[in-house]
Design a protein around this motif. Sequence first.
Motif, short mmCIF file in Angstrom:
data_model
loop_
_atom_site.label_atom_id
_atom_site.label_comp_id
_atom_site.label_asym_id
_atom_site.label_seq_id
_atom_site.Cartn_x
_atom_site.Cartn_y
_atom_site.Cartn_z
N ILE A 1 0.85 -1.20 0.00
CA ILE A 1 0.00 0.00 0.00
C ILE A 1 0.88 1.24 0.00
O ILE A 1 1.82 1.33 0.78
N ILE A 2 0.55 2.15 -0.89
CA ILE A 2 1.25 3.44 -0.91
C ILE A 2 0.20 4.53 -0.92
O ILE A 2 -0.73 4.50 -1.72
N THR A 3 0.31 5.49 0.02
CA THR A 3 -0.62 6.61 -0.03
C THR A 3 0.15 7.91 -0.24
O THR A 3 1.23 8.10 0.29
N LEU A 4 -0.47 8.75 -1.02
CA LEU A 4 0.16 10.02 -1.37
C LEU A 4 -0.82 11.15 -1.07
O LEU A 4 -1.98 11.07 -1.46
N VAL A 5 -0.33 12.16 -0.34
CA VAL A 5 -1.18 13.32 -0.04
C VAL A 5 -0.44 14.57 -0.47
O VAL A 5 0.72 14.75 -0.13
N VAL A 6 -1.12 15.42 -1.24
CA VAL A 6 -0.55 16.72 -1.59
C VAL A 6 -1.60 17.76 -1.23
O VAL A 6 -2.71 17.72 -1.74
N LYS A 7 -1.25 18.68 -0.35
CA LYS A 7 -2.27 19.64 0.06
C LYS A 7 -1.61 20.97 0.41
O LYS A 7 -0.41 21.04 0.66
N LYS A 8 -2.43 21.99 0.46
CA LYS A 8 -1.94 23.28 0.93
C LYS A 8 -2.74 23.64 2.17
O LYS A 8 -3.98 23.68 2.15
N GLU A 9 -2.01 23.89 3.24
CA GLU A 9 -2.70 24.17 4.48
C GLU A 9 -1.91 25.20 5.25
O GLU A 9 -0.70 25.08 5.38
N LYS A 10 -2.61 26.21 5.74
CA LYS A 10 -1.97 27.21 6.59
C LYS A 10 -0.76 27.85 5.89
O LYS A 10 0.24 28.16 6.52
N GLY A 11 -0.92 28.02 4.59
CA GLY A 11 0.15 28.70 3.87
C GLY A 11 1.32 27.80 3.50
O GLY A 11 2.29 28.26 2.90
N VAL A 12 1.24 26.53 3.88
CA VAL A 12 2.34 25.62 3.58
C VAL A 12 1.83 24.52 2.63
O VAL A 12 0.80 23.92 2.87
N ILE A 13 2.59 24.32 1.56
CA ILE A 13 2.25 23.26 0.62
C ILE A 13 3.02 22.02 1.03
O ILE A 13 4.25 22.05 1.11
N SER A 14 2.30 20.94 1.34
CA SER A 14 3.02 19.77 1.83
C SER A 14 2.69 18.52 1.05
O SER A 14 1.59 18.35 0.52
N ILE A 15 3.69 17.65 0.96
CA ILE A 15 3.59 16.39 0.23
C ILE A 15 3.95 15.28 1.20
O ILE A 15 4.99 15.35 1.87
N HIS A 16 3.10 14.27 1.29
CA HIS A 16 3.38 13.17 2.21
C HIS A 16 3.19 11.85 1.49
O HIS A 16 2.17 11.63 0.86
N ILE A 17 4.18 10.99 1.63
CA ILE A 17 4.04 9.64 1.07
C ILE A 17 4.25 8.63 2.18
O ILE A 17 5.18 8.78 2.98
N GLU A 18 3.41 7.61 2.23
CA GLU A 18 3.58 6.57 3.23
C GLU A 18 3.51 5.21 2.60
O GLU A 18 2.73 4.98 1.68
N ASN A 19 4.31 4.31 3.12
CA ASN A 19 4.22 2.93 2.66
C ASN A 19 4.75 2.01 3.74
O ASN A 19 5.55 2.42 4.59
N TYR A 20 4.34 0.75 3.68
CA TYR A 20 4.90 -0.25 4.58
C TYR A 20 6.31 -0.58 4.10
O TYR A 20 6.65 -0.42 2.95
N PHE A 21 7.10 -1.07 5.03
CA PHE A 21 8.41 -1.57 4.61
C PHE A 21 8.82 -2.67 5.58
O PHE A 21 8.26 -2.83 6.66
N GLU A 22 9.83 -3.41 5.15
CA GLU A 22 10.33 -4.48 6.01
C GLU A 22 11.80 -4.25 6.28
O GLU A 22 12.51 -3.68 5.47
N GLY A 23 12.24 -4.74 7.42
CA GLY A 23 13.67 -4.68 7.70
C GLY A 23 14.04 -3.37 8.38
O GLY A 23 13.20 -2.67 8.92
N ASN A 24 15.32 -3.05 8.34
CA ASN A 24 15.80 -1.87 9.04
C ASN A 24 16.22 -0.79 8.07
O ASN A 24 16.82 -1.06 7.06
N ILE A 25 15.87 0.42 8.44
CA ILE A 25 16.36 1.55 7.66
C ILE A 25 17.21 2.41 8.58
O ILE A 25 16.74 2.82 9.63
N SER A 26 18.46 2.64 8.22
CA SER A 26 19.25 3.55 9.05
C SER A 26 19.30 4.91 8.38
O SER A 26 19.23 5.02 7.16
#
Lengths: 440, 236
Positions: A363-388
Amino acid sequence: MNSVMFYRLLSAVELIAAEGLFVSKLVKRRHFIWRVIISVLAIALISLFFPEPYNNAWYVSFVYLTIFFISILAMAFCFDENWWNILFCAFAAYTIKQIAYVLSYLIVDTFDIWSLFGGSIVNPYTTSDGILAGQTPLTIVVFLDVFFGVYWASYFLLVDRMEKGEDMRFGGYQYLWLTIVIVLIDFVFNMIAIYYLNESLALLVERLYNIVTCLLALSLQFGMLHERKSDMEVSFLQELLHKGEKQYRLSKSTVDSINIKAHDLKQQIRQIGSQQAIGTVALSEIEEAVSTYDSVIKTGNEALDTILTEKSFYCDKNHIKLTCMVDGKTLSFMTPEDIYSLFGNAVDNAIEATESLPPEKRIITLVVKKEKGVISIHIENYFEGNISFDGAFPKTRKTDKMNHGFGFKSMALIVNKYGGSLSAKALNGIFNLNMAFLGK
Amino acid sequence: MIKTAIVEDNTGDVEKLKSFLSRFGNENNVKFSTIVFSNADCFLKAYPRDTDIVFLDIRLPGTSGMDAAKKLRELNHNIIIIFVTSLASFAIDGYEVSALDFVLKPFDYSFFAMKMFKAIRAVNSQASQSIVITYAHEKSVIPSAEIYYVEVSNHDLVFHTEHGDFKMRGQLKKLEKFLDPSGFVRVGGSFLVNLRQVKEVRGDEIKTDFGSIHLSRSKKKEFLTRFADYLGNYQG
């Protein structure tokens, strides 16, 4: 005013002039003129009236060093820059002043300009015969000329090539530290040289300078090696971006023509379905298969539509659920190529993390919005293992470190271009990528 | 115990959501309570004021989910809103209701779980810290959520809050550490701003209901990063 005070003031003026060479390259704070006036007055007063109970090399070094550091603080006071930039300019300024200073004495001593109109060598710390004792009109002219010459040359050879508002943190703070150490050593040696003019110490100082010069040569060598690698990286990245531009145009026309064909196909299927008796099951299966390519993503931004549609084809094929909540109009400040590349990279990263996961976690979700004068982009996904993490960036988990990890650097380049921020975090088995830009 | 509300007219969907909630609760050791409404007007009138999370369907009979969200925001700045939508296509018009996230129909547990982790973090981050302010022998207890921002004035910390200004001796650095879990960010040397109270960021000014704070160029990136994190992950 005695000559000690005068020479201190003169030194401060030379230093301020050298630091002033960088004025056009640094971002000024509000009420800049006032800040400069205050700073210059403060430095002048301190240089004039600094107490001097002792008269040896160490204490004098302390005094001059203090004045130097106060000038650094003054630069921070006048310019809205981070400390690295300020230190960079301050130490460069000091070195330029030092070159001018030593060079002027070198010329005057070598050509014995002192004696051209009569006069004796002046050490302000051993005589107090008045401020300019021992100076002759010619030596003064020579000093002035050398200072102007060195400063002018420094400006055109070094400063002029800088970009305004440049980020002077060159890769690896160790180079700046090395510079600072070398400058400080030089500073102290200079003081010693003025005071203790006997032969054995002179020999010692000469040898130490020799070593320092060798260190410099080494750091230059290895610095350039590092530079070359960075240069290669940069040109590689630029290549990628350039390819990305071509890819974008290609993708756009491909996606457009696929969409059109799919749409036509759908029409034809419906016609076939209504005229002849194809089983409704078969009909709906065919329709579904075509639907994927008919799904036109409309976010309000063409480039975003293109890249998301392209990625959604891939995701569908690999049973990855890509869902988006996107207000594309907020991204109109970015060029289409940058949007294509930025989102292409971001979604690719997410796809790579989820491709090999069990199907329910793709699953990958993507959000692009403008709020409170700030334009923000957010992506989320599951992952496995370790990320350093290497600071705010995740370290690449691929084995080919040279070629990979560019996705992030490429995103960082684009984000920086628009003055935005990029950060990532990994929590509860979910990877979050956030970008933000200030709206106009 | 996390209190949730579901505003959804399809009973099948309601049951699905409830079962997801209980599965998530079991897997992650969280307790939920749920109250269900079948339309927006009922919900707005009767929802328990201490509800933490509301699942709001976009398409509802009568008042739409989006309008309900707008009204809800006017009443309650802190509640976490998660939209429920069956839009198969990919773009939804921008929203100014500060919704945390969305859940798609047909429901998928993994998708739901991904959003719930975020929602729970957001709820926990709202558990408001309180700060005890002592000055000239007077003591006041202030919930951190009511602070717009703190600034340094001489050696004092001045708290600008919804109930007026308060002063206290102290160091901004220590306060920054203490209030960090409540979403306070240092801006420049002498300001500590509550991200929750930021109304807008325009030009180089951070605007709150109390006043504006100048955002200097050197602090811009750090602030943006923290604010983006807040907007994406703790919205409520």
